[in-house]
Design a protein around this motif. Structure first.
Motif, short mmCIF file in Angstrom:
data_model
loop_
_atom_site.label_atom_id
_atom_site.label_comp_id
_atom_site.label_asym_id
_atom_site.label_seq_id
_atom_site.Cartn_x
_atom_site.Cartn_y
_atom_site.Cartn_z
N UNK A 1 0.82 -1.21 0.00
CA UNK A 1 0.00 0.00 0.00
C UNK A 1 0.85 1.26 0.00
N UNK A 2 0.20 2.35 -0.38
CA UNK A 2 0.84 3.67 -0.37
C UNK A 2 -0.07 4.65 0.37
N UNK A 3 0.48 5.81 0.68
CA UNK A 3 -0.34 6.90 1.17
C UNK A 3 -1.16 7.44 -0.01
N UNK A 4 -2.19 8.26 0.25
CA UNK A 4 -3.03 8.76 -0.84
C UNK A 4 -2.27 9.54 -1.90
N UNK A 5 -2.85 9.58 -3.10
CA UNK A 5 -2.27 10.33 -4.20
C UNK A 5 -2.45 11.82 -3.97
N UNK A 6 -1.67 12.61 -4.68
CA UNK A 6 -1.80 14.05 -4.62
C UNK A 6 -2.97 14.50 -5.49
N UNK A 7 -3.26 15.76 -5.49
CA UNK A 7 -4.30 16.35 -6.34
C UNK A 7 -3.71 17.54 -7.09
N UNK A 8 -3.44 17.43 -8.42
CA UNK A 8 -3.73 16.27 -9.28
C UNK A 8 -2.85 15.09 -8.93
N UNK A 9 -3.27 13.86 -9.30
CA UNK A 9 -2.57 12.66 -8.84
C UNK A 9 -1.16 12.52 -9.38
N UNK B 1 22.17 5.34 -16.78
CA UNK B 1 22.27 5.20 -15.34
C UNK B 1 21.71 6.40 -14.58
N UNK B 2 21.39 7.47 -15.30
CA UNK B 2 20.86 8.67 -14.65
C UNK B 2 19.34 8.74 -14.67
N UNK B 3 18.69 7.66 -15.09
CA UNK B 3 17.22 7.68 -15.14
C UNK B 3 16.63 7.76 -13.73
N UNK B 4 15.52 8.47 -13.64
CA UNK B 4 14.79 8.63 -12.38
C UNK B 4 13.32 8.36 -12.65
N UNK B 5 12.69 7.52 -11.82
CA UNK B 5 11.27 7.24 -11.94
C UNK B 5 10.52 8.03 -10.88
N UNK B 6 9.53 8.81 -11.35
CA UNK B 6 8.74 9.68 -10.47
C UNK B 6 7.35 9.08 -10.28
N UNK B 7 6.77 9.27 -9.09
CA UNK B 7 5.38 8.90 -8.87
C UNK B 7 5.15 8.29 -7.50
N UNK B 8 3.88 8.26 -7.12
CA UNK B 8 3.51 7.72 -5.81
C UNK B 8 3.93 6.26 -5.69
N UNK B 9 4.60 5.96 -4.59
CA UNK B 9 5.03 4.59 -4.32
C UNK B 9 6.41 4.25 -4.81
N UNK B 10 7.01 5.11 -5.63
CA UNK B 10 8.34 4.76 -6.16
C UNK B 10 9.36 4.62 -5.05
N UNK B 11 9.20 5.37 -3.96
CA UNK B 11 10.11 5.27 -2.82
C UNK B 11 9.51 4.38 -1.74
N UNK B 12 8.31 4.70 -1.31
CA UNK B 12 7.71 4.01 -0.16
C UNK B 12 6.52 3.18 -0.59
#
Length: 385
Positions: free
Chosen positions: A85-93, A104-115
């Protein structure tokens, strides 16, 4: 949210190609199945389907928790655990995920990518790879493995899927050592802080605010409580070679019923994060001493966990991983489910991709290179290389 964002794309997690595929694709697929606490079923279904497709794994489903185990007859068993599970999404999500950069410098953004779906993705990749039969080169681990993917971590402890398993199916969690996939920036973080929340109350006498001298203002009476908090100096406590910094903070205050009434009650909610050298009774006693003279009620409490790095299997893990990553063990600031494993008598550490300071942040993101670092370190250690 679009329907696509709530569907698991099997092309991204093909069991035949997952171990050699791009971990960023796997993490994106896992993140893009929205799984805010209480809505983990779709992701649990996807994880279960993937794991049941692996003939070397025994899979058990309990609610929205999925447990997969190897049965190789090894003398020792290691548990790899992570919450879905994750904490709720932002608004806008802040979904769907987006991948930025190259190589090697790629970064993935978004809810849950870290936690903590980065840790989940690493665990899924290992679950498919380790113990698989028919390869030219053996992928069997030197220990038996248990993978635990569980629900309801980001809410009150009573709902925890891991807690549910510990109460009703402790046999599924049995092991000699556990690695929890909480974000650590690919470092090892030992133990965790304990946490306790209390409500500190003041009482007054209600009156019309136009005749305030007839009453006693309970909010004003809370001023000494806030002064004690403002003057509090957090202790730094060394536990088994790691230094934990404590903290006592007001996290809420409530009082008053109307704009023209002198309030007769006020409640200050206080959270104490304490070093794992203290137990819950000692933590509560510390708060009652700090707020002596006030009404104090405990509303939530979870014990911490000592680092556990003196356990032989934990020490072996730390030595092997740190040789590859070049880091040093650190304390975990915050509470994690290593405490649940500690209560079961299983030494545990936190180890996974992602900067813990970005957990729950609106700009949550993880460097893709950390996924491979953690997967490779765990793979090397588990195969005894």
């Amino acid at each position: 949210m679009t329907s696509l964002q709530n569907r698991f794309d099997p092309a991204l997690v093909d069991p035949a190609t997952l171990p050699s595929s791009d971990l960023a694709d796997l993490l994106a697929a896992v993140c893009d199945i929205e799984s805010v606490s209480g809505d983990e079923t779709a992701l649990a279904d996807a994880v279960e389907a993937l794991l049941r497709d692996q003939p070397h794994l025994e899979v058990t489903r309990d609610g929205d928790a999925v447990v997969a185990r190897t049965l190789l007859g090894r003398e020792r068993r290691v548990v790899l655990a992570g919450h879905l599970d994750t904490v709720p999404l932002t608004d806008p999500p802040n979904l769907p995920t987006r991948l930025e950069g190259t190589g090697d410098d790629r970064v993935l953004w978004g809810r849950g990518t870290v936690d903590m779906k980065a840790g989940v993705a690493v665990m899924l990749a290992l679950a498919v790879e380790l113990g698989r039969q028919g390869d030219e080169q053996s992928t069997e681990p030197v220990v038996d493995l248990t993978y635990v993917f569980y629900d309801h971590e980001e809410v009150e402890a009573a709902k925890s899927g891991l807690g549910r398993l510990a109460r009703h199916r402790p046999d599924l969690l049995a092991g000699d050592f556990a690695v929890l996939g909480e974000p650590t920036s690919a470092d090892i973080e030992g133990g965790c802080q304990g946490t306790i929340r209390v409500e500190v109350r003041t009482r007054g006498v209600a009156a019309h605010s136009a005749r305030s001298w007839r009453g006693e203002n309970a909010i004003h009476a809370a001023a000494p409580i806030l002064a004690r908090l403002a003057g509090y100096r957090a202790a730094e406590v060394e536990v088994d070679g790691l230094v934990y910094r404590e903290g006592v903070n007001a996290v809420g205050i409530h009082g008053g019923i109307a704009g023209n009434v002198v309030p007769d009650a006020c409640t200050v909610t206080v959270n104490y994060r304490f070093a794992p050298s203290r137990d819950l009774a000692e933590a509560e006693a510390h708060l009652r001493e700090l707020f002596d003279g006030y009404e104090v009620t405990v509303t939530d409490a979870s014990p911490g966990a000592r680092p556990g790095l003196d356990d032989p299997l934990a020490a072996d893990f730390a030595a092997a991983v740190l040789e590859l990553t070049g880091g040093v063990p650190k304390p975990k600031f915050g509470w994690t489910d290593v405490a649940r494993f500690a209560e079961l008598g299983i030494p545990a550490v936190n180890f996974a991709p992602g900067d813990p300071s970005l957990a729950h942040a609106d700009d949550e993101r993880v460097p893709v290179r950390e996924l491979a670092v953690c997967r490779d370190a765990l793979r090397t250690w588990l195969r005894g290389a």
